[in-house]
Design an enzyme around this catalytic site. Structure first.
Site, PDB file in Angstrom:
ATOM      1  N   TYR A 222       0.886  -1.223   0.055  1.00 17.75           N
ATOM      2  CA  TYR A 222      -0.077   0.085  -0.101  1.00 17.75           C
ATOM      3  C   TYR A 222       0.804   1.231   0.145  1.00 17.75           C
ATOM      4  O   TYR A 222       2.146   1.196  -0.313  1.00 17.75           O
ATOM      5  CB  TYR A 222      -0.966  -0.201   1.485  1.00 17.75           C
ATOM      6  CG  TYR A 222      -2.217   0.672   1.298  1.00 17.75           C
ATOM      7  CD1 TYR A 222      -2.934   0.789   0.266  1.00 17.75           C
ATOM      8  CD2 TYR A 222      -2.526   1.727   2.667  1.00 17.75           C
ATOM      9  CE1 TYR A 222      -4.093   1.934   0.516  1.00 17.75           C
ATOM     10  CE2 TYR A 222      -3.216   2.374   2.680  1.00 17.75           C
ATOM     11  CZ  TYR A 222      -4.268   2.411   1.299  1.00 17.75           C
ATOM     12  OH  TYR A 222      -5.266   3.377   1.622  1.00 17.75           O
TER      13      TYR A 222
ATOM     14  N   ARG B 146      -6.673  10.331 -10.562  1.00 20.80           N
ATOM     15  CA  ARG B 146      -5.835  11.198  -9.449  1.00 20.80           C
ATOM     16  C   ARG B 146      -5.359   9.933  -8.635  1.00 20.80           C
ATOM     17  O   ARG B 146      -6.040   9.640  -7.382  1.00 20.80           O
ATOM     18  CB  ARG B 146      -6.920  11.832  -8.831  1.00 20.80           C
ATOM     19  CG  ARG B 146      -6.390  12.822  -7.712  1.00 20.80           C
ATOM     20  CD  ARG B 146      -5.985  12.255  -6.461  1.00 20.80           C
ATOM     21  NE  ARG B 146      -7.029  12.125  -5.185  1.00 20.80           N
ATOM     22  CZ  ARG B 146      -6.972  11.106  -4.532  1.00 20.80           C
ATOM     23  NH1 ARG B 146      -5.969  10.185  -4.518  1.00 20.80           N
ATOM     24  NH2 ARG B 146      -8.013  10.873  -3.912  1.00 20.80           N
TER      25      ARG B 146
ATOM     26  N   LYS C 101      -5.940  -1.986  -2.530  1.00 21.78           N
ATOM     27  CA  LYS C 101      -6.995  -1.675  -1.552  1.00 21.78           C
ATOM     28  C   LYS C 101      -7.823  -3.072  -1.411  1.00 21.78           C
ATOM     29  O   LYS C 101      -8.115  -3.221  -0.190  1.00 21.78           O
ATOM     30  CB  LYS C 101      -8.145  -0.873  -2.185  1.00 21.78           C
ATOM     31  CG  LYS C 101      -7.581   0.572  -2.404  1.00 21.78           C
ATOM     32  CD  LYS C 101      -7.918   1.798  -1.280  1.00 21.78           C
ATOM     33  CE  LYS C 101      -7.126   2.897  -1.315  1.00 21.78           C
ATOM     34  NZ  LYS C 101      -7.398   3.498  -0.099  1.00 21.78           N
TER      35      LYS C 101
ATOM     36  N   GLU D  52     -12.628   4.805  -6.390  1.00 20.46           N
ATOM     37  CA  GLU D  52     -11.322   5.087  -5.517  1.00 20.46           C
ATOM     38  C   GLU D  52     -10.279   5.859  -6.812  1.00 20.46           C
ATOM     39  O   GLU D  52     -10.037   5.589  -7.879  1.00 20.46           O
ATOM     40  CB  GLU D  52     -10.433   3.758  -5.381  1.00 20.46           C
ATOM     41  CG  GLU D  52      -9.209   3.950  -4.381  1.00 20.46           C
ATOM     42  CD  GLU D  52      -9.520   4.340  -2.973  1.00 20.46           C
ATOM     43  OE1 GLU D  52     -10.374   3.712  -2.578  1.00 20.46           O
ATOM     44  OE2 GLU D  52      -8.771   5.232  -2.883  1.00 20.46           O
ATOM     45  N   ASP D  53      -9.738   6.992  -6.103  1.00 15.79           N
ATOM     46  CA  ASP D  53      -9.012   7.904  -6.889  1.00 15.79           C
ATOM     47  C   ASP D  53      -9.395   8.326  -8.300  1.00 15.79           C
ATOM     48  O   ASP D  53      -8.670   8.284  -9.337  1.00 15.79           O
ATOM     49  CB  ASP D  53      -7.431   6.998  -6.950  1.00 15.79           C
ATOM     50  CG  ASP D  53      -6.834   7.005  -5.678  1.00 15.79           C
ATOM     51  OD1 ASP D  53      -7.359   7.490  -4.598  1.00 15.79           O
ATOM     52  OD2 ASP D  53      -5.533   6.530  -5.534  1.00 15.79           O
TER      53      ASP D  53
ATOM     54  N   ASP E 214     -14.354   5.920  -1.486  1.00 18.29           N
ATOM     55  CA  ASP E 214     -13.349   5.866  -0.206  1.00 18.29           C
ATOM     56  C   ASP E 214     -12.525   7.165  -0.064  1.00 18.29           C
ATOM     57  O   ASP E 214     -12.452   7.440   1.116  1.00 18.29           O
ATOM     58  CB  ASP E 214     -12.220   4.849  -0.788  1.00 18.29           C
ATOM     59  CG  ASP E 214     -11.251   4.585   0.352  1.00 18.29           C
ATOM     60  OD1 ASP E 214     -11.786   4.509   1.441  1.00 18.29           O
ATOM     61  OD2 ASP E 214     -10.185   4.165   0.009  1.00 18.29           O
ATOM     62  N   ASP E 215     -12.213   7.833  -0.979  1.00 18.64           N
ATOM     63  CA  ASP E 215     -11.528   9.356  -0.990  1.00 18.64           C
ATOM     64  C   ASP E 215     -12.402  10.226   0.020  1.00 18.64           C
ATOM     65  O   ASP E 215     -11.814  11.271   0.506  1.00 18.64           O
ATOM     66  CB  ASP E 215     -10.872   9.721  -2.153  1.00 18.64           C
ATOM     67  CG  ASP E 215      -9.868   8.605  -2.705  1.00 18.64           C
ATOM     68  OD1 ASP E 215      -8.949   8.240  -2.291  1.00 18.64           O
ATOM     69  OD2 ASP E 215     -10.277   8.134  -3.942  1.00 18.64           O
TER      70      ASP E 215
ATOM     71  N   ASN F 104      -0.953  11.493   0.304  1.00 21.30           N
ATOM     72  CA  ASN F 104       0.167  10.407  -0.068  1.00 21.30           C
ATOM     73  C   ASN F 104       0.703  10.435  -1.525  1.00 21.30           C
ATOM     74  O   ASN F 104       0.102  11.203  -2.396  1.00 21.30           O
ATOM     75  CB  ASN F 104      -0.945   9.163  -0.104  1.00 21.30           C
ATOM     76  CG  ASN F 104      -1.474   8.858   1.241  1.00 21.30           C
ATOM     77  OD1 ASN F 104      -0.684   8.812   2.377  1.00 21.30           O
ATOM     78  ND2 ASN F 104      -2.711   8.617   1.290  1.00 21.30           N
TER      79      ASN F 104
HETATM   80  N1  LIG Z   1      -4.897   9.812   4.051  1.00 19.65           N
HETATM   81  C1  LIG Z   1      -5.760   9.353   3.261  1.00 19.65           C
HETATM   82  O1  LIG Z   1      -6.454   8.579   3.765  1.00 19.65           O
HETATM   83  C2  LIG Z   1      -6.093  10.068   2.041  1.00 19.65           C
HETATM   84  C3  LIG Z   1      -5.191  10.803   1.689  1.00 19.65           C
HETATM   85  N2  LIG Z   1      -5.878  11.408   0.360  1.00 19.65           N
HETATM   86  C4  LIG Z   1      -4.764  12.214  -0.517  1.00 19.65           C
HETATM   87  O2  LIG Z   1      -5.040  13.366  -0.175  1.00 19.65           O
HETATM   88  C5  LIG Z   1      -4.491  14.190  -1.484  1.00 19.65           C
HETATM   89  C6  LIG Z   1      -5.782  14.904  -2.364  1.00 19.65           C
HETATM   90  O3  LIG Z   1      -6.707  14.083  -2.661  1.00 19.65           O
HETATM   91  P1  LIG Z   1      -8.212  14.517  -3.028  1.00 19.65           P
HETATM   92  O4  LIG Z   1      -8.898  15.504  -2.421  1.00 19.65           O
HETATM   93  O5  LIG Z   1      -8.875  13.194  -3.770  1.00 19.65           O
HETATM   94  O6  LIG Z   1      -7.746  15.245  -4.628  1.00 19.65           O
HETATM   95  P2  LIG Z   1      -8.480  16.309  -5.287  1.00 19.65           P
HETATM   96  O7  LIG Z   1      -7.778  16.539  -6.531  1.00 19.65           O
HETATM   97  O8  LIG Z   1      -9.910  15.964  -5.255  1.00 19.65           O
HETATM   98  O9  LIG Z   1      -8.159  17.588  -4.622  1.00 19.65           O
HETATM   99  C7  LIG Z   1      -6.921  18.257  -4.419  1.00 19.65           C
HETATM  100  C8  LIG Z   1      -6.933  19.713  -3.778  1.00 19.65           C
HETATM  101  O10 LIG Z   1      -5.858  20.291  -3.389  1.00 19.65           O
HETATM  102  C9  LIG Z   1      -5.776  21.388  -4.150  1.00 19.65           C
HETATM  103  N3  LIG Z   1      -4.488  21.965  -4.382  1.00 19.65           N
HETATM  104  C10 LIG Z   1      -3.729  21.679  -5.245  1.00 19.65           C
HETATM  105  N4  LIG Z   1      -2.324  22.225  -5.347  1.00 19.65           N
HETATM  106  C11 LIG Z   1      -2.767  23.109  -4.108  1.00 19.65           C
HETATM  107  C12 LIG Z   1      -1.602  24.053  -3.608  1.00 19.65           C
HETATM  108  N5  LIG Z   1      -0.624  24.556  -4.230  1.00 19.65           N
HETATM  109  N6  LIG Z   1      -2.223  24.719  -2.610  1.00 19.65           N
HETATM  110  C13 LIG Z   1      -3.330  24.358  -1.971  1.00 19.65           C
HETATM  111  N7  LIG Z   1      -4.224  23.534  -2.435  1.00 19.65           N
HETATM  112  C14 LIG Z   1      -3.764  22.905  -3.534  1.00 19.65           C
HETATM  113  C15 LIG Z   1      -6.591  21.340  -5.278  1.00 19.65           C
HETATM  114  O11 LIG Z   1      -7.221  22.516  -5.770  1.00 19.65           O
HETATM  115  P3  LIG Z   1      -7.527  22.667  -7.317  1.00 19.65           P
HETATM  116  O12 LIG Z   1      -8.760  21.666  -7.672  1.00 19.65           O
HETATM  117  O13 LIG Z   1      -7.876  24.007  -7.446  1.00 19.65           O
HETATM  118  O14 LIG Z   1      -6.317  22.135  -8.294  1.00 19.65           O
HETATM  119  C16 LIG Z   1      -7.741  20.479  -4.761  1.00 19.65           C
HETATM  120  O15 LIG Z   1      -8.687  21.291  -3.993  1.00 19.65           O
HETATM  121  C17 LIG Z   1      -3.698  13.057  -2.296  1.00 19.65           C
HETATM  122  O16 LIG Z   1      -2.359  13.371  -1.989  1.00 19.65           O
HETATM  123  C18 LIG Z   1      -4.534  11.937  -1.829  1.00 19.65           C
HETATM  124  O17 LIG Z   1      -3.283  10.933  -1.786  1.00 19.65           O
HETATM  125  C19 LIG Z   1      -6.848  11.110  -0.399  1.00 19.65           C
HETATM  126  C20 LIG Z   1      -7.528  10.221   0.266  1.00 19.65           C
HETATM  127  C21 LIG Z   1      -7.286   9.504   1.509  1.00 19.65           C
HETATM  128  C1  LIG Z   2      -5.263   6.445   0.592  1.00 25.56           C
HETATM  129  C2  LIG Z   2      -6.031   6.858  -0.420  1.00 25.56           C
HETATM  130  O1  LIG Z   2      -7.094   6.524  -0.534  1.00 25.56           O
HETATM  131  C3  LIG Z   2      -5.410   8.141  -1.121  1.00 25.56           C
HETATM  132  O2  LIG Z   2      -4.345   8.569  -0.903  1.00 25.56           O
HETATM  133  O3  LIG Z   2      -5.851   8.378  -2.198  1.00 25.56           O
HETATM  134 MG   LIG Z   3      -7.626   6.913  -2.663  1.00 26.77          MG
END
Ligand SMILES: NC(=O)C1=CN([C@@H]2O[C@H](COP(=O)(O)OP(=O)(O)OC[C@H]3O[C@@H](n4cnc5c(N)ncnc54)[C@H](OP(=O)(O)O)[C@@H]3O)[C@@H](O)[C@H]2O)C=CC1
Ligand SMILES: CC(=O)C(=O)O
Ligand SMILES: [Mg+2]
Length: 542
Positions: free
Chosen positions: A94, A147, A165, A236-237, A259-260, A399
């Protein structure tokens, strides 16, 4: 009845293959004489050999490839190995290693796993699903690779994510592996590096419009309902906007979740519940500032406000305690570029472009990094948090490790050991002063296997936010004072299976209470969950 598989085909079937552990009698009756060396191993000896072989691989990607081959060869042994050392092996199957595997999937590919559903086969999705050799699929994890973690558009290489997963559904949630199916919806990719890579294995075409994507996903969801009627779909993603839209479209129509959005929300909620026991401030007094306003950020914000409402706040008050900061700065009421789902958090606040300034102004008790931007929680940010809080809550959730908003070491150092810390990808313990902190992993791996197990054991027909709140509580209630004493706000990963089976029991309570299954409620839900849990052991095939 004689066992239907024999000889070499049996050795090539990962579900039934025991390799060197086939007994003398089985070797006689199943046509295996001469196909195996003389020695007969126990499963324990095979496990020992596997760990020795693993230790000889000198890179994490090498270890990933080894474990992936083990999964292809002998599923029982693979899961026995994972169950024996989850804390050690999770970073390999993972995050973070799965991120590297995705980036290099075309290169490391040995034997294909899962189903590829390509938009070039529009109109034929049912036919593709029927090519899967199992007819009773209960869980599909599906990505379109757009993503992948914080690594962006990795096209068909994203397949490693559903595979990983689903391995955790079994290793950490107890769902039997034969009911799981990883799916990559191949819509092409806009990643030019991949398009120019001769080893890339996906469709070489640009990604379609949102309307075309929706039409193809509709065909997929409909096909799943017909071909696998008892199946729950885990999205997912997917890119954030697609993720939010698809969840809204399908959450009340079919058994599915994202999941996200929802899994991440629940693990963050569990983390905040743990943190409140350290900071002494209840959820209803938390103020949370997000860096990143996509699927993960909005998912957490949504579930957190629901949990705050359950503690007595009005929805409006709860929302006012949450602020989001994206690539253009603080989300506030004068912004004209917001998505509908961001607007509830667009408060009357000054327009601020600097995250540390936003902290000084909003005075959050917690910051959550879901931005994909490595090192965005720099020294100024952590010091600002440490100025406005006695115990600042710092959650860099992006991540893999290369995208984490800060390291554990940085958070503890820059806050003089006062941070309450958890990160999406794992960090080793940190020594500060005379104390050793054990950073928690705030990752949805604590949640989705538990949801999966509860849905599987109860045959639930829908997945609701209330089930995620129950999962969060189920995880949080298992954090011991001894964990909190070393800064750990999640149960230790060495106990993941036990943790998730109990969380699954809490989820099952909601499923029965809300009538989300047609199955009669047994008296003992914990026993129901335990009875459904897969145990990696050999059964006599003779
Ligand atoms: N720990 C966990 O269990 C999980 C972690 N994650 C992690 O979270 C991260 C985001 O995932 P997710 O929300 O699905 O992705 P999205 O693409 O949906 O969201 C990313 C967000 O970050 C913003 N962003 C990009 N660059 C910047 C910056 N320089 N400053 C501020 N904001 C910025 C984007 O803005 P814009 O859209 O305007 O580009 C968008 O709002 C990933 O790295 C993922 O691995 C996700 C799910 C689970
Ligand atoms: C953990 C997870 O689902 C992610 O980083 O997208
Ligand atoms: Mg994910």
């Amino acid at each position: 009845m004689t066992f239907p598989l024999r000889g070499a085909p049996l050795l090539r079937d990962p579900r039934f293959n025991k390799g060197t552990a086939f007994t003398e009698e089985e070797r006689e009756s199943l046509g295996l004489l001469g196909l195996l060396p003389d020695g007969v191993d126990t499963l324990e000896t095979q496990v020992r050999r596997a760990f020795t072989q693993l230790a000889e691989k000198n890179s994490n990607l090498g270890k990933y490839i080894y474990l992936s081959s083990l999964q292809d060869t002998n599923e029982t042994l693979f899961y026995r190995v994972l169950r024996q050392a989850p804390a050690e092996l999770l970073p390999l199957v993972y995050t973070p290693t799965v991120g590297e595997a995705c980036e290099r999937y075309g290169l490391i590919m040995r034997r294909t796993k899962g189903l590829y559903v390509g938009i070039n086969h529009k109109g034929r999705v049912k036919e593709i699903l029927r090519n899967w050799p199992v007819s009773d699929v209960r869980f599909i994890v599906v990505t379109n690779g757009n993503r992948i973690l914080g690594l962006g558009d990795l096209g068909a290489n994203g397949m490693a994510i559903p595979i990983g997963k689903l391995a955790l559904y079994t290793a950490c949630g107890g769902v039997p592996p034969e009911f799981t199916l990883p799916v990559l919806i191949d819509l092409g990719t806009d990643n030019s590096k991949l398009l120019n890579d001769p080893l890339y294995l996906g469709l070489r075409r640009p990604r379609p419009s949102a309307a075309e994507l929706d039409e193809f996903v509709e065909e997929f969801v409909e096909a799943v309902q017909e071909v696998f009627p008892r199946c729950c779909i885990q999205f997912e993603d997917w890119a954030g906007v697609d993720a939010m839209r698809l969840l809204e479209k399908y959450r009340d129509r079919v058994c599915c979740f994202n999941d996200d959005i929802q899994g991440t929300a629940a693990v963050a909620l569990a983390g905040l519940m743990g943190a409140t026991r350290i900071t002494g401030k209840p959820l209803s007094q938390q103020r949370v500032l997000f860096l990143g306003a996509g699927s993960a950020g909005l998912g957490i914000a949504g579930l957190l406000t629901q949990a705050m409402v359950l503690e007595g706040l009005s929805l409006k008050d709860a929302q006012s305690q949450i602020a989001l900061f994206d690539i253009h700065g603080l989300i506030e009421s004068t912004r004209t570029d917001l998505h509908e789902f961001q607007k509830p958090y667009a408060h009357e606040l000054p327009s601020i472009k600097d995250f540390a300034d936003a902290i000084e102004m909003f005075k959050p008790t917690a910051i959550v990094g879901v931005s994909t931007v490595a090192r965005a929680f720099d020294r100024r940010v952590i010091e600002a948090m440490a100025r406005v809080n006695e115990r600042p809550i710092i959650f860099p959730y992006s991540n893999p490790t290369s995208r984490s908003e800060c390291t554990a070491e940085e958070a503890y150092q820059w806050s003089q050991g006062r941070a309450v810390f958890a990160s999406g990808s794992p960090f080793p313990p940190v020594r500060y002063g005379d104390k050793t902190f054990v950073p928690g992993q705030g990752n949805n791996v604590y949640i989705f296997p538990a949801i999966g197990m509860a849905v599987y054991a109860t045959q639930a027909t829908r997945v609701t936010d209330e089930m995620f709140i129950a999962a969060a509580r189920g995880v949080a209630e298992q954090v011991m004072q001894s964990d909190l004493d070393v800064g750990l706000i999640y149960p230790p990963q060495s106990e993941l299976l036990r943790t998730e089976l109990l969380a699954a029991t809490r989820v099952a309570e909601v499923i029965y209470a809300r009538g989300l299954t047609r199955m009669p409620r047994p008296d003992d839900l914990e026993a129901l969950i335990r009875a459904h849990a897969y145990i990696p052991e050999y059964h006599s095939l003779g």
